[in-house]
Write an enzyme that holds these catalytic residues in place. Structure first.
Site, PDB file in Angstrom:
ATOM      1  N   SER A   1       0.678  -1.053  -0.147  1.00 56.96           N
ATOM      2  CA  SER A   1       0.078   0.030   0.027  1.00 56.96           C
ATOM      3  C   SER A   1       0.873   1.285  -0.123  1.00 56.96           C
ATOM      4  CB  SER A   1      -1.112  -0.039   1.189  1.00 56.96           C
ATOM      5  OG  SER A   1      -0.239   0.056   2.297  1.00 56.96           O
TER       6      SER A   1
ATOM      7  N   ASP B   1      -7.780   6.443   4.552  1.00 56.15           N
ATOM      8  CA  ASP B   1      -7.801   5.333   5.329  1.00 56.15           C
ATOM      9  C   ASP B   1      -9.279   5.198   6.329  1.00 56.15           C
ATOM     10  OD1 ASP B   1      -5.485   4.374   4.353  1.00 56.15           O
ATOM     11  OD2 ASP B   1      -4.618   5.065   6.155  1.00 56.15           O
TER      12      ASP B   1
ATOM     13  N   HIS C   1       1.064   4.266   6.862  1.00 49.81           N
ATOM     14  CA  HIS C   1       0.599   5.346   5.782  1.00 49.81           C
ATOM     15  C   HIS C   1       0.998   6.752   6.108  1.00 49.81           C
ATOM     16  CE1 HIS C   1      -3.008   2.527   4.241  1.00 49.81           C
ATOM     17  NE2 HIS C   1      -1.704   2.001   3.730  1.00 49.81           N
TER      18      HIS C   1
END
Length: 173
Positions: free
Chosen positions: A50, A115, A89
């Site tokens: 990701s 998210d 992230h």
């Protein structure tokens, strides 16, 4: 080379203590890193794609949690309430700060959406103090693949521990 059965009791005890010393030293180093970085998990492994191209699956990340302020663009590692796998992230938005709690919105570089779907039920943002484990300050590419292999193939853990134990016991002083 002496086998375990051929060792004197004192020699066997010394080897076992040597093995225990290695394990306790590793544990103390981990706890020392935790204290210095102010993070319960100062080193994490990227488990998914990701965050590509910034980080690849298997990269080893070093975290720092001493700064209370987090900027947009900073890469953070956070835990979601009720889940035990940390997520790596990038911060795409921040709200509050100062007298109000700093709230963050994150997104994986390789993901289409933010998210919010990953957060706990009823949570729209991350609380910087409660949810964030730390900010990424460095990494070593692909070193964490060992961790991924050990989690995907549990029998490898037993093989590695067995080999380490045999090596310590059979080591000559």
């Amino acid at each position: 080379m002496l086998g375990i059965a051929d060792m004197q009791p004192r020699q066997l005890a010394a080897q076992i203590l040597n093995f225990a010393l290695v394990l306790s030293t590793a544990f103390m180093m981990w706890k020392g890193l935790s204290v210095v970085s102010d993070s319960p998990s100062p080193i994490v492994v990227v488990l998914s794609g990701s965050m590509e191209p910034a980080f690849q699956r298997g990269d080893l990340l070093f975290l720092w949690n001493r700064g209370a302020d987090t900027q947009v663009g900073e890469i953070v590692v956070y835990n979601v309430k009720g889940k035990d796998i940390p997520i790596v992230h990038r911060v795409v938005r921040r709200y509050g700060g100062g007298k109000t709690p700093l709230r963050l919105l994150t997104k994986g570089d390789n993901n289409l959406a933010d998210d919010t779907e990953l957060y706990a039920a009823g949570q729209s943002f991350l609380n910087r103090q409660e949810d964030v484990i730390g900010s990424v300050v460095g990494f070593i590419p692909f070193v964490g693949y060992v961790t991924i292999l050990l989690s995907e193939h549990p029998w490898l853990k037993q093989v590695m521990l067995g080999l380490m134990g045999v090596m310590v016991v059979l080591q000559r002083e």
